[in-house]
Motif scaffolding. Structure first.
Motif, mmCIF file in Angstrom:
data_model
loop_
_atom_site.group_PDB
_atom_site.id
_atom_site.type_symbol
_atom_site.label_atom_id
_atom_site.label_comp_id
_atom_site.label_asym_id
_atom_site.label_seq_id
_atom_site.Cartn_x
_atom_site.Cartn_y
_atom_site.Cartn_z
ATOM 1 N N ASN A 185 0.809 -1.217 0.000
ATOM 2 C CA ASN A 185 0.000 0.000 0.000
ATOM 3 C C ASN A 185 0.842 1.266 0.000
ATOM 4 O O ASN A 185 0.333 2.342 0.224
ATOM 5 C CB ASN A 185 -0.961 0.003 1.181
ATOM 6 N N ILE A 186 2.140 1.139 -0.244
ATOM 7 C CA ILE A 186 3.022 2.297 -0.320
ATOM 8 C C ILE A 186 3.731 2.278 -1.666
ATOM 9 O O ILE A 186 4.273 1.260 -2.070
ATOM 10 C CB ILE A 186 4.060 2.285 0.817
ATOM 11 N N THR A 187 3.708 3.408 -2.336
ATOM 12 C CA THR A 187 4.410 3.548 -3.606
ATOM 13 C C THR A 187 5.383 4.714 -3.474
ATOM 14 O O THR A 187 4.984 5.812 -3.117
ATOM 15 C CB THR A 187 3.414 3.834 -4.748
ATOM 16 N N ILE A 188 6.645 4.454 -3.756
ATOM 17 C CA ILE A 188 7.648 5.510 -3.753
ATOM 18 C C ILE A 188 8.020 5.759 -5.204
ATOM 19 O O ILE A 188 8.461 4.851 -5.902
ATOM 20 C CB ILE A 188 8.886 5.112 -2.931
ATOM 21 N N CYS A 189 7.800 6.990 -5.655
ATOM 22 C CA CYS A 189 8.066 7.293 -7.060
ATOM 23 C C CYS A 189 8.338 8.779 -7.228
ATOM 24 O O CYS A 189 8.176 9.568 -6.306
ATOM 25 C CB CYS A 189 6.889 6.858 -7.921
ATOM 26 N N LYS A 190 8.729 9.136 -8.414
ATOM 27 C CA LYS A 190 8.920 10.537 -8.755
ATOM 28 C C LYS A 190 7.547 11.188 -8.906
ATOM 29 O O LYS A 190 6.587 10.524 -9.306
ATOM 30 C CB LYS A 190 9.688 10.657 -10.065
ATOM 31 N N PRO A 191 7.445 12.491 -8.628
ATOM 32 C CA PRO A 191 6.151 13.168 -8.784
ATOM 33 C C PRO A 191 5.540 13.007 -10.175
ATOM 34 O O PRO A 191 4.343 12.829 -10.311
ATOM 35 C CB PRO A 191 6.475 14.630 -8.494
ATOM 36 N N VAL A 192 6.373 13.026 -11.206
ATOM 37 C CA VAL A 192 5.857 12.885 -12.568
ATOM 38 C C VAL A 192 5.167 11.534 -12.759
ATOM 39 O O VAL A 192 4.226 11.409 -13.538
ATOM 40 C CB VAL A 192 6.971 13.106 -13.606
ATOM 41 N N ASP A 193 5.610 10.510 -12.036
ATOM 42 C CA ASP A 193 5.014 9.182 -12.163
ATOM 43 C C ASP A 193 3.734 9.032 -11.349
ATOM 44 O O ASP A 193 2.991 8.073 -11.524
ATOM 45 C CB ASP A 193 6.017 8.107 -11.721
ATOM 46 N N ALA A 194 3.469 9.973 -10.445
ATOM 47 C CA ALA A 194 2.314 9.854 -9.555
ATOM 48 C C ALA A 194 1.121 10.707 -9.973
ATOM 49 O O ALA A 194 0.046 10.552 -9.409
ATOM 50 C CB ALA A 194 2.729 10.234 -8.135
ATOM 51 N N VAL A 195 1.277 11.564 -10.957
ATOM 52 C CA VAL A 195 0.223 12.540 -11.246
ATOM 53 C C VAL A 195 -1.063 11.925 -11.773
ATOM 54 O O VAL A 195 -2.120 12.492 -11.591
ATOM 55 C CB VAL A 195 0.703 13.645 -12.209
ATOM 56 N N LEU A 196 -1.003 10.798 -12.398
ATOM 57 C CA LEU A 196 -2.222 10.213 -12.964
ATOM 58 C C LEU A 196 -2.844 9.156 -12.055
ATOM 59 O O LEU A 196 -3.785 8.485 -12.446
ATOM 60 C CB LEU A 196 -1.924 9.620 -14.341
ATOM 61 N N ASN A 197 -2.331 9.007 -10.851
ATOM 62 C CA ASN A 197 -2.877 8.059 -9.883
ATOM 63 C C ASN A 197 -3.553 8.826 -8.762
ATOM 64 O O ASN A 197 -3.291 9.994 -8.533
ATOM 65 C CB ASN A 197 -1.758 7.185 -9.297
ATOM 66 N N LYS A 198 -4.439 8.150 -8.045
ATOM 67 C CA LYS A 198 -5.122 8.757 -6.908
ATOM 68 C C LYS A 198 -4.671 8.039 -5.658
ATOM 69 O O LYS A 198 -4.789 6.818 -5.548
ATOM 70 C CB LYS A 198 -6.636 8.603 -7.109
#
Length: 108
Positions: free
Chosen positions: A6-19
């Motif tokens: 339940n934790i995702t560590i990523c760059k902001p660009v990779d997270a913008v299309l997820n909720k």
């Protein structure tokens, strides 16, 4: 890659299309957010000007748009380091200062 993670560590660009339920945006110090402009490996400054490519504006606009999209998550925490490892103080991101100024205007 566990299906129950339940934790995702990523760059902001990779997270913008997820909720997400919670997004933590780190490193809001001057020079880190938005990331410093990189010189083009393909074009020099004169070529960019001749072709009317405004890479710095595009880069800044892209970072701000990503930030805007990330603010749509349920909870957003913005953090920044106060000092570097060598004990040198870091300045707040100018974008963070602008955001705080705009947010104050919305509250009143």
């Amino acid at each position: 890659h566990n299906s129950t993670a339940n934790i995702t560590i990523c760059k902001p660009v990779d997270a913008v299309l997820n909720k997400y339920d919670l997004v933590i945006l780190a490193d809001f110090s001057e020079g880190n957010w938005p990331s410093p402009l990189q010189a083009s490996t393909w074009l020099n400054k004169q070529m960019e000007e001749e072709l009317k490519l405004y890479s710095s504006r595009i880069k800044i606009s892209s970072n701000l748009y990503q930030f805007y999209l990330l603010l749509y998550n349920k909870n957003v925490i913005i953090t920044r380091s106060i000092k570097q490892m060598n004990n040198k103080e870091l300045l707040e991101s100018r974008y963070m200062l602008k955001l705080m100024y705009v947010a104050q205007g919305l509250v009143t």
